[in-house]
Write a protein that holds these residues in place. Structure first.
Motif, PDB file in Angstrom:
ATOM      1  N   ILE A   1      -2.529  -0.632   5.821  1.00 13.06           N
ATOM      2  CA  ILE A   1      -1.578  -0.602   4.892  1.00 13.06           C
ATOM      3  C   ILE A   1      -0.317  -1.225   5.057  1.00 13.06           C
ATOM      4  CG2 ILE A   1      -0.541   1.608   5.496  1.00 13.06           C
ATOM      5  CD1 ILE A   1      -1.185   0.345   1.806  1.00 13.06           C
ATOM      6  N   MET A   2       0.308  -1.126   6.228  1.00 14.52           N
ATOM      7  CA  MET A   2       1.405  -1.875   6.605  1.00 14.52           C
ATOM      8  C   MET A   2       1.316  -3.385   6.637  1.00 14.52           C
ATOM      9  SD  MET A   2       4.633  -1.680   7.410  1.00 14.52           S
ATOM     10  CE  MET A   2       4.787   0.180   7.554  1.00 14.52           C
ATOM     11  N   GLY A   3       0.250  -3.801   7.345  1.00  7.30           N
ATOM     12  CA  GLY A   3      -0.015  -5.178   7.136  1.00  7.30           C
ATOM     13  C   GLY A   3      -0.313  -5.891   5.780  1.00  7.30           C
ATOM     14  N   ALA A   4      -0.981  -5.020   4.831  1.00  9.52           N
ATOM     15  CA  ALA A   4      -1.159  -5.485   3.529  1.00  9.52           C
ATOM     16  C   ALA A   4       0.335  -5.822   2.726  1.00  9.52           C
ATOM     17  CB  ALA A   4      -2.079  -4.760   2.633  1.00  9.52           C
ATOM     18  N   ALA A   5       1.051  -4.644   2.989  1.00 10.70           N
ATOM     19  CA  ALA A   5       2.431  -4.858   2.430  1.00 10.70           C
ATOM     20  C   ALA A   5       3.322  -5.890   2.966  1.00 10.70           C
ATOM     21  CB  ALA A   5       3.456  -3.212   2.637  1.00 10.70           C
ATOM     22  N   LEU A   6       3.265  -6.260   4.052  1.00 14.89           N
ATOM     23  CA  LEU A   6       3.863  -7.134   4.603  1.00 14.89           C
ATOM     24  C   LEU A   6       3.491  -8.566   4.581  1.00 14.89           C
ATOM     25  CD1 LEU A   6       4.328  -5.803   8.507  1.00 14.89           C
ATOM     26  CD2 LEU A   6       6.384  -6.065   6.890  1.00 14.89           C
ATOM     27  N   ILE A   7       2.420  -8.763   4.391  1.00 13.75           N
ATOM     28  CA  ILE A   7       1.757 -10.165   4.142  1.00 13.75           C
ATOM     29  C   ILE A   7       2.074 -10.276   2.731  1.00 13.75           C
ATOM     30  CG2 ILE A   7      -0.415 -11.314   3.449  1.00 13.75           C
ATOM     31  CD1 ILE A   7      -1.330 -10.032   6.212  1.00 13.75           C
ATOM     32  N   CYS A   8       1.960  -9.295   1.789  1.00 16.11           N
ATOM     33  CA  CYS A   8       2.250  -9.549   0.302  1.00 16.11           C
ATOM     34  C   CYS A   8       3.675  -9.881   0.164  1.00 16.11           C
ATOM     35  CB  CYS A   8       1.939  -8.333  -0.428  1.00 16.11           C
ATOM     36  SG  CYS A   8      -0.055  -7.892  -0.790  1.00 16.11           S
ATOM     37  N   LEU A   9       4.509  -9.442   0.666  1.00  8.99           N
ATOM     38  CA  LEU A   9       5.893  -9.549   0.659  1.00  8.99           C
ATOM     39  C   LEU A   9       6.208 -10.845   1.196  1.00  8.99           C
ATOM     40  CD1 LEU A   9       7.436  -6.339   1.991  1.00  8.99           C
ATOM     41  CD2 LEU A   9       7.709  -7.214  -0.374  1.00  8.99           C
ATOM     42  N   SER A  10       5.344 -11.417   2.225  1.00  8.72           N
ATOM     43  CA  SER A  10       5.847 -12.658   2.705  1.00  8.72           C
ATOM     44  C   SER A  10       5.214 -13.919   1.776  1.00  8.72           C
ATOM     45  CB  SER A  10       5.162 -12.859   4.051  1.00  8.72           C
ATOM     46  OG  SER A  10       6.037 -12.094   5.085  1.00  8.72           O
TER      47      SER A  10
ATOM     48  N   ALA B   1      11.479   3.817  10.292  1.00 12.47           N
ATOM     49  CA  ALA B   1      12.248   2.400   9.670  1.00 12.47           C
ATOM     50  C   ALA B   1      11.304   1.624   8.901  1.00 12.47           C
ATOM     51  CB  ALA B   1      13.088   2.017  11.026  1.00 12.47           C
ATOM     52  N   GLN B   2      10.208   1.202   9.645  1.00 13.41           N
ATOM     53  CA  GLN B   2       9.242   0.277   8.973  1.00 13.41           C
ATOM     54  C   GLN B   2       8.932   0.866   7.638  1.00 13.41           C
ATOM     55  OE1 GLN B   2       5.808  -0.705  11.372  1.00 13.41           O
ATOM     56  NE2 GLN B   2       6.830  -1.787  12.891  1.00 13.41           N
ATOM     57  N   GLY B   3       8.715   1.977   7.531  1.00 15.25           N
ATOM     58  CA  GLY B   3       8.183   2.541   6.361  1.00 15.25           C
ATOM     59  C   GLY B   3       9.082   2.475   5.050  1.00 15.25           C
ATOM     60  N   VAL B   4      10.559   2.824   5.461  1.00 16.69           N
ATOM     61  CA  VAL B   4      11.489   2.849   4.414  1.00 16.69           C
ATOM     62  C   VAL B   4      11.914   1.322   4.232  1.00 16.69           C
ATOM     63  CG1 VAL B   4      13.919   3.363   4.668  1.00 16.69           C
ATOM     64  CG2 VAL B   4      12.422   4.976   5.462  1.00 16.69           C
ATOM     65  N   ALA B   5      11.866   0.484   5.341  1.00 20.58           N
ATOM     66  CA  ALA B   5      12.284  -0.948   4.981  1.00 20.58           C
ATOM     67  C   ALA B   5      11.447  -1.577   4.136  1.00 20.58           C
ATOM     68  CB  ALA B   5      12.500  -1.788   6.161  1.00 20.58           C
ATOM     69  N   VAL B   6      10.221  -1.517   4.406  1.00 24.22           N
ATOM     70  CA  VAL B   6       9.003  -2.086   3.727  1.00 24.22           C
ATOM     71  C   VAL B   6       9.099  -1.570   2.353  1.00 24.22           C
ATOM     72  CG1 VAL B   6       6.528  -2.380   3.601  1.00 24.22           C
ATOM     73  CG2 VAL B   6       7.723  -2.861   5.494  1.00 24.22           C
TER      74      VAL B   6
ATOM     75  N   VAL C   1      18.433  -2.426   6.987  1.00 21.26           N
ATOM     76  CA  VAL C   1      17.282  -1.441   7.437  1.00 21.26           C
ATOM     77  C   VAL C   1      16.037  -2.255   8.218  1.00 21.26           C
ATOM     78  CG1 VAL C   1      15.686   0.217   6.461  1.00 21.26           C
ATOM     79  CG2 VAL C   1      17.908   0.237   5.610  1.00 21.26           C
ATOM     80  N   MET C   2      15.529  -3.426   7.530  1.00 25.25           N
ATOM     81  CA  MET C   2      14.630  -4.282   8.068  1.00 25.25           C
ATOM     82  C   MET C   2      14.937  -4.688   9.408  1.00 25.25           C
ATOM     83  SD  MET C   2      11.569  -5.123   7.942  1.00 25.25           S
ATOM     84  CE  MET C   2      11.071  -4.998   6.175  1.00 25.25           C
TER      85      MET C   2
END
Length: 206
Positions: free
Chosen positions: A98-107, A152-157, A175-176
């Motif tokens: 879930i974290m990887g999917a969110a980061l990749i989508c944002l990038s 911190a990762q959860g809040v930032a993402v 935050v990020m």
């Protein structure tokens, strides 16, 4: 004369066998829900080009549910003895997915630099593999810094997923920045612990 049970006669009571947890328990179900949320999150995030504030809000809700289930499934498994082999493998995969999917989508949407996504994913995958590398010597426990990193990762993402503007958009950058710093620092600390644990394990085996 009828023989009384050992416990009634003052002797030791027979040991009660601990029944192993089945696959379909609440902890594993929460982990499965988190895995199922990953493709749903991606569809919501990328719908209508990925820049629709309404759909981004729905994506944030899916991400928030995934983060909340992450807080509870491991706690429930330990509290009620629901630890299973499936949970040991699926839980970290669900976390990273879930974290990887969110980061990749944002990038992909150019909302987050690729180097940030690369640093976080490299650390998360690397530490997970390292835990398996030293598992026969011991388990590296989650540190306080590691828990702060996750928060911190959860809040930032989450802030980046939402279509924020103005001061909040500026705040999410900082935050990020904190999340990335904690990601790197805690990663180095885990590497140090793993090396020391492996050396200690080799020393005791000699």
């Amino acid at each position: 004369m009828t023989r009384a049970p050992a416990s009634a006669a003052g002797g030791p009571a027979p040991a009660t066998a601990v029944r192993p947890a089945g696959l379909w328990n609440i902890a594993n179900i929460l982990t499965m829900v988190r895995l199922l949320l990953v493709p749903g999150f991606v569809l919501l995030m990328m719908h209508n080009g990925g820049y629709d504030p309404a759909w981004r809000s729905f994506a944030w809700a899916a991400f928030a549910v995934a983060m909340i289930t992450d807080l509870f499934d491991g706690h429930l498994a330990r509290m009620y003895n629901l630890v299973t082999d499936f949970g040991k493998i699926a839980d970290p995969i669900a976390d990273k997915a879930i974290m990887g999917a969110a980061l990749i989508c944002l990038s992909v949407l150019d909302d987050l630099p690729w180097w940030v996504t690369g640093v976080i994913l490299f650390r998360e995958v690397g530490i997970t593999l390292m835990r398996f590398w030293v598992i026969r010597h011991g388990v590296i426990p989650a540190s306080r810094g590691g828990k702060m990193k996750t928060l911190a990762q959860g809040v930032a993402v989450g802030m980046y997923i939402l279509a924020l503007t103005g001061p909040l958009a500026t705040a999410r950058f900082w935050v990020m920045a904190v999340a990335v710093a904690l990601t790197v620092l805690t990663g180095l600390d885990y590497v140090k612990q793993a090396i020391e644990m492996r050396r200690a394990g080799r020393g005791s085996a000699r």
